[in-house]
Scaffold this active site. Structure first.
Site, PDB file in Angstrom:
ATOM      1  N   GLU A  84     -11.831  -1.073 -48.033  1.00  0.00           N
ATOM      2  CA  GLU A  84     -10.723  -0.255 -48.567  1.00  0.00           C
ATOM      3  C   GLU A  84     -10.003  -1.023 -49.665  1.00  0.00           C
ATOM      4  OE1 GLU A  84      -8.019   1.072 -45.533  1.00  0.00           O
ATOM      5  OE2 GLU A  84      -9.626   1.681 -44.194  1.00  0.00           O
ATOM      6  N   MET A 109       1.570   8.764 -42.960  1.00  0.00           N
ATOM      7  CA  MET A 109       1.164   9.519 -41.770  1.00  0.00           C
ATOM      8  C   MET A 109       1.675  10.973 -41.776  1.00  0.00           C
ATOM      9  SD  MET A 109      -0.819   7.510 -40.305  1.00  0.00           S
ATOM     10  CE  MET A 109      -1.087   8.283 -38.703  1.00  0.00           C
ATOM     11  N   ASN A 125      -3.130  -1.821 -48.024  1.00  0.00           N
ATOM     12  CA  ASN A 125      -3.701  -1.195 -49.229  1.00  0.00           C
ATOM     13  C   ASN A 125      -2.711  -1.242 -50.384  1.00  0.00           C
ATOM     14  OD1 ASN A 125      -6.538   0.070 -48.830  1.00  0.00           O
ATOM     15  ND2 ASN A 125      -5.454   0.475 -46.900  1.00  0.00           N
ATOM     16  N   ASP A 139      -8.251  15.586 -45.652  1.00  0.00           N
ATOM     17  CA  ASP A 139      -9.403  14.727 -45.966  1.00  0.00           C
ATOM     18  C   ASP A 139     -10.580  15.519 -46.555  1.00  0.00           C
ATOM     19  OD1 ASP A 139      -7.936  12.574 -44.888  1.00  0.00           O
ATOM     20  OD2 ASP A 139      -8.666  13.003 -42.872  1.00  0.00           O
ATOM     21  N   ARG A 157       8.236  21.224 -43.388  1.00  0.00           N
ATOM     22  CA  ARG A 157       7.405  20.293 -44.158  1.00  0.00           C
ATOM     23  C   ARG A 157       7.498  20.592 -45.650  1.00  0.00           C
ATOM     24  NH1 ARG A 157       1.906  21.555 -42.248  1.00  0.00           N
ATOM     25  NH2 ARG A 157       1.291  20.033 -43.812  1.00  0.00           N
ATOM     26  N   ASN A 192      -6.066   9.480 -51.802  1.00  0.00           N
ATOM     27  CA  ASN A 192      -5.934   8.998 -50.425  1.00  0.00           C
ATOM     28  C   ASN A 192      -7.115   8.087 -50.119  1.00  0.00           C
ATOM     29  OD1 ASN A 192      -4.931   8.858 -47.714  1.00  0.00           O
ATOM     30  ND2 ASN A 192      -6.507  10.325 -47.099  1.00  0.00           N
ATOM     31  N   ILE A 198       0.954  14.959 -43.447  1.00  0.00           N
ATOM     32  CA  ILE A 198       0.044  15.813 -44.209  1.00  0.00           C
ATOM     33  C   ILE A 198       0.860  16.552 -45.265  1.00  0.00           C
ATOM     34  CG2 ILE A 198      -1.488  17.825 -44.051  1.00  0.00           C
ATOM     35  CD1 ILE A 198      -2.262  16.790 -41.247  1.00  0.00           C
ATOM     36  N   LEU A 199       0.387  16.506 -46.496  1.00  0.00           N
ATOM     37  CA  LEU A 199       1.132  17.124 -47.598  1.00  0.00           C
ATOM     38  C   LEU A 199       0.945  18.640 -47.583  1.00  0.00           C
ATOM     39  CD1 LEU A 199       0.314  14.650 -50.519  1.00  0.00           C
ATOM     40  CD2 LEU A 199       2.221  14.578 -48.887  1.00  0.00           C
ATOM     41  N   HIS A 229      -9.464   7.024 -46.878  1.00  0.00           N
ATOM     42  CA  HIS A 229      -9.756   7.440 -45.501  1.00  0.00           C
ATOM     43  C   HIS A 229     -10.794   6.482 -44.915  1.00  0.00           C
ATOM     44  CE1 HIS A 229     -10.069  10.087 -42.077  1.00  0.00           C
ATOM     45  NE2 HIS A 229     -11.388   9.958 -42.151  1.00  0.00           N
TER      46      HIS A 229
HETATM   47  C1  GRF Z   1      -6.000   2.477 -43.536  1.00  0.00           C
HETATM   48  O1  GRF Z   1      -6.902   2.302 -42.497  1.00  0.00           O
HETATM   49  C2  GRF Z   1      -6.362   3.717 -44.314  1.00  0.00           C
HETATM   50  O2  GRF Z   1      -7.722   3.966 -44.342  1.00  0.00           O
HETATM   51  C3  GRF Z   1      -5.651   4.800 -43.566  1.00  0.00           C
HETATM   52  O3  GRF Z   1      -4.450   4.209 -43.125  1.00  0.00           O
HETATM   53  C4  GRF Z   1      -4.616   2.809 -43.016  1.00  0.00           C
HETATM   54  C5  GRF Z   1      -3.522   2.167 -43.822  1.00  0.00           C
HETATM   55  O4  GRF Z   1      -3.463   0.780 -43.644  1.00  0.00           O
HETATM   56  N1  GRF Z   1      -5.455   5.949 -44.399  1.00  0.00           N
HETATM   57  P1  GRF Z   1      -2.436  -0.078 -44.477  1.00  0.00           P
HETATM   58  O5  GRF Z   1      -1.030   0.418 -44.145  1.00  0.00           O
HETATM   59  O6  GRF Z   1      -2.747   0.087 -45.934  1.00  0.00           O
HETATM   60  O7  GRF Z   1      -2.636  -1.481 -44.017  1.00  0.00           O
END
Ligand code: GRF
Length: 206
Positions: free
Chosen positions: A179, A95, A19, A150, A70, A112, A97-98, A114
């Site tokens: 995405e 990975m 992404n 989320d 955190r 974000n 959570i804020l 999802h």
């Molecule tokens: C994606 O599946 C997104 O929906 C989730 O984490 C993954 C990230 O993939 N939040 P990448 O690191 O952008 O390839």
């Protein structure tokens, strides 16, 4: 907005960074008026860091190790982002959570992506959750981040059909294509000043 300065982005990552790459590509193509001021990873080995380096984008490794909580981690994260003049934060496979510390520092300025049609299948393994539930359609959602997991106001969504022989991996791959389309599009709209938020309602201005 035509001659305004590019919006300064931070992208927070933990993994592959596809992404991140999609956003980089749309900025390079001059379709998004933004500059990635920094890529922050909580994992030294994240491949996303290599993607950033290949494009000359500053990287910061911000691991949890040294922090007692955190909130302490997020306090230091806010300082990193402020030092880079960041205006919009993108979570892209980050990975962690804020806490309220981050959410309150960047109101309606953290996005974000999802891999499900929220509010369905929140949390981890959203694609597997969709398969187990037996839905015919799932997809992905770009949303602003609030203090829940989320749960923030929804900006864009795309639907993806579930096929009868799908595995978590094949479904995830098909969702990921969407995405890579809608996340940069949400960023483009934000950077063009075309998003307004009223409670849970996100309006896309024409
Ligand atoms: C994606 O599946 C997104 O929906 C989730 O984490 C993954 C990230 O993939 N939040 P990448 O690191 O952008 O390839």
């Amino acid at each position: 907005m035509a001659d305004s300065a590019p919006v300064r982005l931070a992208v927070l990552v933990s993994g592959n960074g596809t992404n991140l790459q999609a956003v980089i590509d749309r900025i390079d193509a001059r379709e998004i008026k933004a500059r990635i001021a920094c890529v922050v990873s909580d994992r030294q080995e994240a491949f996303a860091l290599k993607r950033a380096e290949q494009h000359g984008i500053p990287t910061v490794i911000h691991e949890i190790g040294a922090y007692s909580s955190r909130r302490a981690y997020d306090t230091a994260l806010v300082e990193i982002l402020r030092n880079h003049g960041v205006q919009l934060v993108l979570l892209a496979g980050f990975m962690r959570i804020l806490t309220d510390v981050m959410v309150e520092a960047f109101p309606h300025a953290i996005m974000n992506i999802h891999p499900a049609l929220l509010p369905a299948f929140q949390g981890l393994h959203a694609q597997q959750q969709a398969l187990e539930y037996g839905v015919r359609l799932t997809g992905c959602t770009v949303h602003f981040v609030d203090i829940g997991t989320d749960t923030g106001p929804i900006i864009l969504q795309a639907a993806v059909p579930v096929q009868k022989d799908d595995t978590e991996e094949t479904l995830a791959a098909r969702i990921r294509q969407e995405e890579h389309r809608i996340y940069p599009e949400a960023v483009r709209l934000f950077c063009a000043g075309k998003i307004s938020v009223d409670g849970r309602q996100v309006r896309i201005l024409s």
